[in-house]
Design a protein around this motif. Structure first.
Motif, PDB file in Angstrom:
ATOM      1  N   HIS A 109      10.574  -1.715  -2.494  1.00 25.27           N
ATOM      2  CA  HIS A 109      11.596  -1.175  -3.865  1.00 25.27           C
ATOM      3  C   HIS A 109      12.477  -1.518  -3.972  1.00 25.27           C
ATOM      4  CE1 HIS A 109       8.580   1.720  -5.278  1.00 25.27           C
ATOM      5  NE2 HIS A 109       7.725   1.837  -3.874  1.00 25.27           N
ATOM      6  N   GLU A 110      12.764  -1.335  -2.205  1.00 26.66           N
ATOM      7  CA  GLU A 110      14.650  -1.567  -2.031  1.00 26.66           C
ATOM      8  C   GLU A 110      14.759  -3.127  -2.746  1.00 26.66           C
ATOM      9  OE1 GLU A 110      14.987  -0.768   2.363  1.00 26.66           O
ATOM     10  OE2 GLU A 110      14.467   1.573   1.510  1.00 26.66           O
ATOM     11  N   TRP A 111      13.635  -4.660  -2.394  1.00 29.26           N
ATOM     12  CA  TRP A 111      14.319  -5.790  -2.687  1.00 29.26           C
ATOM     13  C   TRP A 111      14.562  -5.244  -4.306  1.00 29.26           C
ATOM     14  CZ3 TRP A 111      10.818  -7.924  -6.049  1.00 29.26           C
ATOM     15  CH2 TRP A 111      10.726  -9.192  -6.058  1.00 29.26           C
ATOM     16  N   ALA A 112      13.574  -4.937  -5.308  1.00 33.19           N
ATOM     17  CA  ALA A 112      14.072  -4.702  -6.897  1.00 33.19           C
ATOM     18  C   ALA A 112      14.536  -3.887  -6.896  1.00 33.19           C
ATOM     19  CB  ALA A 112      12.692  -3.735  -6.895  1.00 33.19           C
ATOM     20  N   VAL A 113      15.596  -3.138  -6.516  1.00 34.64           N
ATOM     21  CA  VAL A 113      16.898  -2.529  -6.696  1.00 34.64           C
ATOM     22  C   VAL A 113      18.268  -3.550  -6.369  1.00 34.64           C
ATOM     23  CG1 VAL A 113      18.523  -0.395  -6.030  1.00 34.64           C
ATOM     24  CG2 VAL A 113      16.292  -0.303  -6.721  1.00 34.64           C
TER      25      VAL A 113
ATOM     26  N   PRO B 109       8.069   9.452   1.320  1.00 36.24           N
ATOM     27  CA  PRO B 109       8.562   9.750   0.020  1.00 36.24           C
ATOM     28  C   PRO B 109       7.771   8.577  -0.573  1.00 36.24           C
ATOM     29  CG  PRO B 109      10.391   9.158   1.323  1.00 36.24           C
ATOM     30  CD  PRO B 109       9.758   9.041   3.133  1.00 36.24           C
ATOM     31  N   THR B 110       7.321   8.999  -2.132  1.00 37.50           N
ATOM     32  CA  THR B 110       6.945   8.532  -2.320  1.00 37.50           C
ATOM     33  C   THR B 110       7.620   7.663  -4.279  1.00 37.50           C
ATOM     34  OG1 THR B 110       5.676   9.327  -3.543  1.00 37.50           O
ATOM     35  CG2 THR B 110       4.531   8.397  -2.228  1.00 37.50           C
ATOM     36  N   PHE B 111       8.186   6.639  -4.590  1.00 39.35           N
ATOM     37  CA  PHE B 111       8.690   6.198  -5.193  1.00 39.35           C
ATOM     38  C   PHE B 111       8.614   5.384  -6.735  1.00 39.35           C
ATOM     39  CE2 PHE B 111      10.978   5.861  -1.402  1.00 39.35           C
ATOM     40  CZ  PHE B 111      12.275   7.097  -1.168  1.00 39.35           C
ATOM     41  N   ASN B 112       9.329   5.307  -8.140  1.00 39.09           N
ATOM     42  CA  ASN B 112       8.794   4.127  -8.679  1.00 39.09           C
ATOM     43  C   ASN B 112      10.701   3.881  -8.273  1.00 39.09           C
ATOM     44  OD1 ASN B 112       6.641   5.527 -10.023  1.00 39.09           O
ATOM     45  ND2 ASN B 112       7.493   7.006 -10.952  1.00 39.09           N
ATOM     46  N   THR B 113      10.437   2.402  -8.548  1.00 39.03           N
ATOM     47  CA  THR B 113      11.804   2.170  -9.509  1.00 39.03           C
ATOM     48  C   THR B 113      11.579   1.349 -10.395  1.00 39.03           C
ATOM     49  OG1 THR B 113      11.607  -0.176  -7.163  1.00 39.03           O
ATOM     50  CG2 THR B 113      12.668  -0.178  -8.405  1.00 39.03           C
TER      51      THR B 113
ATOM     52  N   LEU C 187       0.598  -1.076   0.429  1.00 38.86           N
ATOM     53  CA  LEU C 187      -0.070   0.062  -0.222  1.00 38.86           C
ATOM     54  C   LEU C 187       1.103   1.397   0.165  1.00 38.86           C
ATOM     55  CD1 LEU C 187      -3.274   1.318   0.001  1.00 38.86           C
ATOM     56  CD2 LEU C 187      -2.394   1.303   3.182  1.00 38.86           C
ATOM     57  N   VAL C 188       0.864   2.488  -0.749  1.00 40.39           N
ATOM     58  CA  VAL C 188       1.647   3.901  -1.119  1.00 40.39           C
ATOM     59  C   VAL C 188       1.504   4.078   0.171  1.00 40.39           C
ATOM     60  CG1 VAL C 188      -0.771   5.359  -1.326  1.00 40.39           C
ATOM     61  CG2 VAL C 188       1.489   5.612  -1.792  1.00 40.39           C
ATOM     62  N   GLY C 189       3.267   4.093   1.235  1.00 36.10           N
ATOM     63  CA  GLY C 189       3.327   4.887   2.061  1.00 36.10           C
ATOM     64  C   GLY C 189       3.279   4.168   3.298  1.00 36.10           C
ATOM     65  N   THR C 190       3.047   3.197   3.221  1.00 35.85           N
ATOM     66  CA  THR C 190       3.465   2.177   3.669  1.00 35.85           C
ATOM     67  C   THR C 190       5.277   1.393   3.892  1.00 35.85           C
ATOM     68  OG1 THR C 190       3.264   0.091   2.609  1.00 35.85           O
ATOM     69  CG2 THR C 190       1.200   0.900   4.293  1.00 35.85           C
ATOM     70  N   PRO C 191       6.127   0.948   4.906  1.00 40.00           N
ATOM     71  CA  PRO C 191       7.257   0.492   4.993  1.00 40.00           C
ATOM     72  C   PRO C 191       6.969  -0.274   4.107  1.00 40.00           C
ATOM     73  CG  PRO C 191       6.444   1.208   6.980  1.00 40.00           C
ATOM     74  CD  PRO C 191       4.835   1.348   6.510  1.00 40.00           C
ATOM     75  N   GLU C 192       6.289  -1.197   3.960  1.00 38.16           N
ATOM     76  CA  GLU C 192       6.137  -2.462   3.581  1.00 38.16           C
ATOM     77  C   GLU C 192       6.231  -2.279   1.712  1.00 38.16           C
ATOM     78  OE1 GLU C 192       3.995  -2.228   5.699  1.00 38.16           O
ATOM     79  OE2 GLU C 192       4.147  -3.740   7.101  1.00 38.16           O
ATOM     80  N   MET C 193       5.726  -0.744   1.477  1.00 33.42           N
ATOM     81  CA  MET C 193       5.749  -0.001   0.067  1.00 33.42           C
ATOM     82  C   MET C 193       7.391   0.074   0.034  1.00 33.42           C
ATOM     83  SD  MET C 193       4.657  -0.009  -2.540  1.00 33.42           S
ATOM     84  CE  MET C 193       5.588  -0.010  -4.271  1.00 33.42           C
TER      85      MET C 193
ATOM     86  N   TYR D 194       9.008  10.742  -6.137  1.00 29.15           N
ATOM     87  CA  TYR D 194       8.077  11.605  -7.115  1.00 29.15           C
ATOM     88  C   TYR D 194       7.476  11.905  -6.246  1.00 29.15           C
ATOM     89  CZ  TYR D 194       4.867   8.387  -6.990  1.00 29.15           C
ATOM     90  OH  TYR D 194       3.395   7.506  -5.858  1.00 29.15           O
ATOM     91  N   GLY D 195       6.856  12.383  -5.249  1.00 30.75           N
ATOM     92  CA  GLY D 195       6.193  12.426  -4.000  1.00 30.75           C
ATOM     93  C   GLY D 195       6.299  12.639  -2.833  1.00 30.75           C
ATOM     94  N   GLU D 196       4.706  12.255  -2.096  1.00 31.60           N
ATOM     95  CA  GLU D 196       5.182  12.082  -0.719  1.00 31.60           C
ATOM     96  C   GLU D 196       3.494  11.701  -0.403  1.00 31.60           C
ATOM     97  OE1 GLU D 196       5.816  16.432   0.537  1.00 31.60           O
ATOM     98  OE2 GLU D 196       7.494  15.438   1.549  1.00 31.60           O
ATOM     99  N   TRP D 197       2.878  10.948   0.386  1.00 31.67           N
ATOM    100  CA  TRP D 197       2.071  10.141   0.969  1.00 31.67           C
ATOM    101  C   TRP D 197       1.831  10.182   2.337  1.00 31.67           C
ATOM    102  CZ3 TRP D 197      -1.306   9.212  -3.077  1.00 31.67           C
ATOM    103  CH2 TRP D 197      -2.508   9.454  -2.804  1.00 31.67           C
ATOM    104  N   ARG D 198       0.160  10.204   2.668  1.00 31.30           N
ATOM    105  CA  ARG D 198       0.558   9.689   4.165  1.00 31.30           C
ATOM    106  C   ARG D 198       1.329   8.279   4.913  1.00 31.30           C
ATOM    107  NH1 ARG D 198      -5.179   8.576   6.968  1.00 31.30           N
ATOM    108  NH2 ARG D 198      -4.879   6.723   8.634  1.00 31.30           N
ATOM    109  N   GLY D 199       1.898   8.799   5.432  1.00 31.15           N
ATOM    110  CA  GLY D 199       2.677   7.233   6.020  1.00 31.15           C
ATOM    111  C   GLY D 199       1.929   5.999   7.397  1.00 31.15           C
ATOM    112  N   TRP D 200       1.610   5.036   6.697  1.00 35.16           N
ATOM    113  CA  TRP D 200       0.960   4.268   7.721  1.00 35.16           C
ATOM    114  C   TRP D 200       1.222   2.847   7.809  1.00 35.16           C
ATOM    115  CZ3 TRP D 200      -2.632   0.073   6.762  1.00 35.16           C
ATOM    116  CH2 TRP D 200      -3.808   0.406   7.700  1.00 35.16           C
ATOM    117  N   GLN D 201       0.690   1.777   8.632  1.00 35.37           N
ATOM    118  CA  GLN D 201       1.147   0.703   9.255  1.00 35.37           C
ATOM    119  C   GLN D 201       0.338  -0.119   9.921  1.00 35.37           C
ATOM    120  OE1 GLN D 201       5.469  -0.570  10.321  1.00 35.37           O
ATOM    121  NE2 GLN D 201       5.444  -2.008   8.869  1.00 35.37           N
TER     122      GLN D 201
END
Ligand SMILES: [Zn+2]
Length: 516
Positions: free
Chosen positions: A65-69, A275-279, A55-61, A84-91
């Motif tokens: 991303h880090e796993w894919a890199v 922060p929000t990312f694209n890989t 889910l966008v903004g979660t530590p799992e997201m 590219y942006g920011e989102w509400r952080g939630w877990q």
């Protein structure tokens, strides 16, 4: 007889060697690698079982991303996470929904995404249902009675059996009766909702402001044991979804006057703004590095389950295709880039941001292939309104083994997709972008955005076939002596309203989301 057999054998051998000479060795190697050294199962396990929903903004997201890199780096492919942006952080945390009165039972349900949490002790309260009202005045008069109560805001379903099950077993009369009753019930529910002066969107806020203890809903996905899990619309009180079976039981209890009570524990955490990312990863082109073949799949998911078919399968198809290409076709003519987009589910945000931020890439797209509708083998390929798509897509498809391409129905020139998945962000910008559209495997009812979108639903043979298809299309697009045409066809009028269709326009992403 013996001689006869021998001569057949000789003919077969001759034919075989002639056919082998025709074959492109790179394509042969791509197919062999995909079939004999597949990494799909391992990738699926690591992404879905271990990292989990994205889910966008979660530590799992972020972890995904880090796993894919790390994976791309290990395969020798240059990769990075592009903010590219920011989102509400939630877990999400530990959550429990238990019936504590009139008897004890742990229920099947879950906190909705971004729902406010509770303390470790949770909240315990009585359930109530919405009243039948004649107008908003009557509803306003009722509203204070929600104070301290858990309000059930979904219609009770007439049946927990999917229609296909009724069609198999019901008499014609009872099937007809069920459908008529359900239609009448649904119409009455809608009318009553209008009478309250609120809609599904605004009702939660009204209940919250009137002092409700929590919202209990049930978004049945019309299959056995399957619900869609989206986001909460509350700011202070928890909002949970219960599976149809438990929701219906509690609803009947309220209606029969049993005064059921629930205990809800939902230990989610608010994590501020993140922060929000694209890989992005790429294999640089050797002859035309400034021209791009793009593999595309959104990386994020809803979090009712692990997002296996939306879009774990699209993700691992693109990763596996990149891995195989790097190994079997390490020096492509054009640059092969893969985009694992963030926050597709909230409005194609990652891909729209990429399109906005990289005009130099978008204007040089040779072709883009996106996959995002489940685990099935690809069965549809539309030209997306590009006039000459039949020419190049048709040629590339010819290089694909018949046992894969025979399932694919093409539609040229087709109409440009205005949304639905990330290829649309590129189509809107005029780049030849295409959707590798899958066979459904009951996607819409059973896995799409549901609590059942898990690893076990993946059909790996189909996914493997999609990875081969994607790798071959990317290879052929990269090698094509010609630059593809992005000339747009003249669009037909819309048969529904007779209006002239227009090409979709690029839209800006939401760069800051989930916050008020
Ligand atoms: Zn999706």
């Amino acid at each position: 007889m013996k001689i006869f057999f021998k001569s057949i054998l000789v003919i077969l051998l001759v034919n075989f060697s002639l056919a082998a000479q025709d074959k492109d060795p790179i394509i042969e190697r791509i197919i062999t690698e995909a079939n004999e050294n597949s990494q799909l199962e391992r990738l699926g396990h690591e992404l879905l079982d271990v990292i989990g929903p994205r889910l966008v903004g979660t530590p799992e997201m972020k972890q995904a991303h880090e796993w894919a890199v790390a994976k791309y780096t290990k395969w020798g492919i240059a990769a990075k996470n592009e903010k590219y942006g920011e989102w509400r952080g939630w877990q999400r945390g530990i959550s429990h929904i238990d019936m504590v009165y009139p008897r004890k039972r742990t229920l099947s349900g879950m906190q909705l995404a971004w729902s406010p949490g509770t303390s470790k002790k949770g909240i315990t309260a009585e359930l109530i249902v919405l009243p039948t009202v004649k107008d908003s005045l009557e509803f306003a008069k009722w509203l204070p009675s929600v104070k301290g109560k858990l309000v059930m805001t979904s219609m009770q379903q007439a049946t927990g059996r999917p229609d296909y099950n009724w069609e198999e077993f019901a008499t014609e009369e009872s099937m007809k009766k069920m459908k008529e009753n359900r239609e009448a019930q649904t119409a009455a529910w809608r009318e009553n909702m209008r009478n309250t002066g609120y809609n599904r969107r605004t009702l939660s806020a009204a209940l919250e402001n009137a002092g409700a203890a929590g919202i209990v809903s049930s978004n049945w996905s019309k299959g056995f044991g399957v619900n869609k899990i989206f986001s909460a619309r509350t700011k202070k009180i928890p909002a949970v979804d219960l599976e149809l079976e438990d929701y219906g039981m509690l609803y009947r209890m309220v209606e029969y006057g049993d005064k059921p009570q629930l205990k809800i524990v939902a230990e989610s955490a608010e994590l501020g703004v993140v922060p929000t990312f694209n890989t992005i990863a790429e294999i640089k082109g050797t002859e035309k590095p400034e021209e791009y073949v793009i593999l595309s799949a959104h990386f994020d998911s809803w979090d009712g389950a692990t997002g296996a078919t939306d879009n774990g399968t699209g993700t691992i198809v693109m990763m596996e295709a990149m891995r195989i290409l790097k190994k079997m076709y390490p020096n492509p003519k054009r640059t092969i880039l893969v985009g694992h987009w963030g926050s597709e589910e909230q409005g194609l945000n990652g891909s729209r941001a990429f399109v906005e931020d990289h005009p130099e890439i978008v204007k040089n797209v040779q072709a883009l292939f996106n996959q995002d509708n489940g685990t099935g083998r690809v069965v549809n390929l539309s030209g997306q309104g590009f006039l000459h798509a039949y020419d190049y897509l048709g040629r590339w498809l010819e290089a694909v083994p018949k046992d894969i391409s025979k399932h694919i129905k093409t539609n040229f020139p087709g109409t440009p997709g205005g949304g639905g998945s990330d290829y649309a962000s590129f189509v809107a910008a005029g780049a030849p972008a295409f959707s590798l559209s899958s066979l459904s495997w009951s996607y819409w009812n059973y896995t799409w955005h549901t609590n059942r979108d898990t690893y076990d639903k993946i059909v790996f043979d189909d996914v493997r076939s999609n990875a081969i298809l994607t790798a071959i299309l990317a290879y052929k697009a990269s090698e094509d002596p010609e630059r593809t045409s992005s000339e747009k066809s003249i669009l037909h009028t819309n048969p529904r309203n007779g209006e002239q269709r227009t090409w979709p326009k690029p839209r800006s992403p939401q760069r800051k989301g989930g916050l008020d």
